[in-house]
Design an enzyme around this catalytic site. Structure first.
Site, PDB file in Angstrom:
ATOM      1  N   GLU A 178      -4.580  -2.841   5.462  1.00  0.00           N
ATOM      2  CA  GLU A 178      -3.899  -4.312   6.468  1.00  0.00           C
ATOM      3  C   GLU A 178      -2.732  -3.153   7.663  1.00  0.00           C
ATOM      4  O   GLU A 178      -2.614  -3.543   9.040  1.00  0.00           O
ATOM      5  CB  GLU A 178      -2.775  -5.114   5.902  1.00  0.00           C
ATOM      6  N   HIS A 204      -1.376 -17.276  -2.238  1.00  0.00           N
ATOM      7  CA  HIS A 204      -2.665 -17.123  -0.934  1.00  0.00           C
ATOM      8  C   HIS A 204      -2.398 -18.302   0.004  1.00  0.00           C
ATOM      9  O   HIS A 204      -2.884 -18.242   0.833  1.00  0.00           O
ATOM     10  CB  HIS A 204      -3.815 -16.868  -1.496  1.00  0.00           C
TER      11      HIS A 204
END
Lengths: 360, 318
Positions: free
Chosen positions: B55, B124
């Site tokens: 990322e 999440h």
């Protein structure tokens, strides 16, 4: 604009000089090989220009130190003294479409791409005439028309930016490549590893240049890095890597030239570890408790300006008068740069909200 | 909404060669939420770039490519993973234009699906939109309808500014009218989604369907709420919300993220600054409770916003 000079036509490349020295051998070299890296093929006038650029950076940094003591420069100030050969030698090797991006010790790179001393000094003083309009400061110089994308102050943060700039060149199908500079400390952050990996997977046209000045702030390389040899990190990403004598502008020039050649031949990202030393502290006010005076003295003997000076005098029939004349010319330029910065206004307070968005 | 996003991306890629997409599993796999299904075959791997699970590099390389003339649409598989790229987004993409005095532009779009309610556990399930909206220099939008999603994604891609384009994953199933012909929706304008005269609801993204359902229930009891969809969090357009509030004199803010220091806090502050004299009752906030989202279905649901909580809040301010 006294700081730029068009790069001369690249001299013919010969096979690399005998055996490549290791980082350790370079660190402990008793005397710099003044002609290291096929210097004989570099025209005298290029060498003279590199000498001038290195002296300019040196004097610029000394002047910064003075201006800082006078309270005219605020924030952090990281001097490039000792590392001049790297910016000068590698940027001399770049082609017309190649880019430069670096970390916060960025004055040398700005001057080496040809940014004018006045606007760079003005930036350091926070003036509106500065290269970043007084919004960036010492750590955030830029000169986009000269394809210098800036100094960046978060260690490693600019490394993927370099990959992205390279991606854009590859995407557009140009022959452009990126010279992405970083310190040894940045090889320990995730950005470094993710970016090297991505660059290899995508075969990006980038040369990673680690300026290994032996310390990340005050932490010696071997106290912070699993391996003190930066090149071994590149091997983990299946990348060709070379050690460079960062005190020899000629070695820097040739190894960068060769790396760029390999990039343009489609061989993918390249890695250069340039061994150097920062003569001053990490930033102003560094107590220097982490290294001995003897160590500093030893490296000062390897002063990159001294190395090129010796070469010019011993092998290019250059006289001391010629070199002194260059020094004097640089002094004049620096005095003008400081005057320009001193006399420039600060940005108007009504500009605070300018440039937050392109479209307001 | 999934199709609207996919169409927007495809149309922009066909329109502008400099637009390309990059991210984890967006190519061969077709996108974990299938927004980019078929793109790899249609556009090839030059323009549909699968990335490693990196990322920091996705955020930074997309920003760098944008600086050097391209228009990348970088996808974070979920917004939770964008945390890893926070420095690239906030310290770099969102700062270069200002820090370098306008000399550098960074027209990158970061797409990021997020939101809770799908039993994915604490790491999440974030709705961290407000964090990204805190900093100047980054446009942050989060549409709630297919029409807005398509028009705003096209605008985001054409914008010269970096845009955080937040998609609530639950809304991918949302259906709605989308015109055949091309249209754009501005990135900085709120929108009135329902007329009413009794209470103003200010919301966006997943808060919109929740509020609409609450509005239907309230309507049956003779209470008519007006719903303002912010659409953009940065910059924040409160013109319609203030106009509505001056009419209803009562407001409820509905957001899926945590309420503490949340979007509701900002909106309540601004309403009292700009319309204090119109205030007839304390403004209520309906937001995610201040606990990490648990896995167990009912327990998770109890922490999230729902129509009943909105109905209760509206009745409290009446």
């Amino acid at each position: 604009m006294a700081t730029t000079k068009k790069k001369k036509a690249a001299p013919k490349t010969k096979k690399a000089a005998s055996k490549e020295l290791t980082a350790e051998e370079i660190r402990h070299a008793d005397e710099r090989e003044v002609g290291v890296g096929r210097a004989g093929d570099i025209p005298r006038e290029n060498l003279m220009d590199w000498y001038r650029q290195m002296v300019l950076i040196r004097k610029f940094e000394q002047s910064c130190s003075e201006q800082y003591q006078l309270g005219k420069i605020g924030g952090f100030l990281h001097l490039y003294i000792g590392q001049e050969a790297i910016a000068v030698g590698s940027i001399a090797a770049r082609g017309a479409n190649d880019h430069v991006i670096t970390a916060y010790r960025d004055h040398g790179h700005a001057l080496a791409v040809g940014s004018e001393t006045g606007p760079v000094m003005a930036e350091l003083m926070g003036k509106v005439t500065g290269v970043s309009g007084g919004r960036g400061g010492s750590m955030h110089l830029c000169d986009v028309p000269r394809r210098f994308w800036g100094g960046y102050a978060v260690v490693g943060g600019h490394v993927p930016l370099g990959a992205g700039i390279a991606l854009a060149e590859q995407y557009k199908g140009t022959d452009g490549a990126v010279l992405c500079y970083m310190g040894d400390g940045s090889t320990n952050i995730g950005y470094f590893h993710e970016s090297l990996n991505l660059a290899k997977v995508w075969n990006l046209p980038v040369v990673w240049i680690v300026e290994n000045n032996q310390y990340g702030m005050g932490t010696a390389v071997d106290r912070a890095s699993a391996t003190p040899e930066m090149v071994t990190k590149a091997s983990g990403y299946d990348m060709e890597a070379h050690v460079v004598d960062g005190m020899s502008v000629c070695d820097v020039y040739w190894k960068t030239t060769d790396a760029l050649k390999r990039v343009r031949a489609g061989e993918g990202p390249q890695f250069l570890e340039m061994i150097t030393y920062r003569f001053e502290g990490h930033s102003m006010g560094d107590p220097l408790r982490y290294r001995s005076k003897e160590e500093v003295v030893k490296w000062r003997d390897d002063d990159p300006i001294g190395v090129i000076e010796r070469r010019l005098i011993e092998q290019e029939n250059c006289t001391q008068e010629e070199l002194d004349a260059i020094d004097d010319q640089v002094e004049v330029e620096m005095a003008a740069a400081v005057k320009f910065a001193d006399e420039s206004p600060e940005p108007g307070l009504d500009t605070l909200y300018d440039h937050i968005f392109v479209e307001n | 909404m999934r199709q609207a996003l996919s169409d927007a991306l495809r149309e922009e890629m066909l329109r502008d060669e400099n637009v390309f997409i990059m991210g984890e599993e967006i190519g061969v796999w077709g996108g974990t939420y299938a927004v980019t299904r078929g793109f790899y075959d249609e556009f090839g791997e030059r323009r549909v770039r699968d990335t490693p699970i990196s990322e920091m590099a996705i955020g930074g390389a997309a920003a760098g490519a944008a600086m050097n003339g391209l228009r990348p649409v970088a996808e974070f598989m979920t917004i939770n993973f964008a945390f890893v790229a926070f420095d690239a987004i906030i310290n770099h993409a969102a700062k270069v234009h200002y820090m370098f005095n306008g000399n550098i532009k960074c027209p990158v779009v970061f797409r990021a699906p997020g939101g809770g309610g799908r039993q994915l556990g604490a790491t999440h399930s974030h709705t961290p939109d407000v964090i990204f909206a805190h900093f100047p220099g980054l446009r942050v939008v989060s549409p709630a309808t297919p029409y807005d999603a398509k028009g705003m994604l096209k605008s985001a891609i054409r914008s010269d500014d970096p845009v955080m384009f937040i998609e609530h994953a639950t809304l991918y199933q949302e259906r709605g009218e989308v015109p055949e012909e091309e249209y754009l929706v501005p990135l900085d304008k709120s929108d009135k989604k329902r007329d009413g005269s009794d209470v103003t609801i200010v919301t966006y993204a997943q808060g919109l369907p929740v509020s609409m359902e609450a509005a239907d229930k309230l309507s049956k009891e003779g209470i008519e709420v007006e719903i303002i969809d912010l659409r953009s969090l940065q910059p924040l357009d409160l013109s319609l919300a203030l106009e509505s509030f001056k009419k209803t004199n009562k407001a409820v803010v509905v957001e899926e993220g945590h309420g503490t220091y949340g979007i509701g806090a900002e909106i309540v502050a601004q309403i009292q600054e700009h319309a204090f004299d119109y205030l007839d009752a304390p403004i209520k906030r309906v937001a995610q409770k201040q606990a990490p989202l648990p896995y167990a279905r009912e327990l998770e649901q109890s922490a999230l916003i729902n129509p009943d909580r909105v109905v209760a809040a509206v009745k409290e301010v009446l």
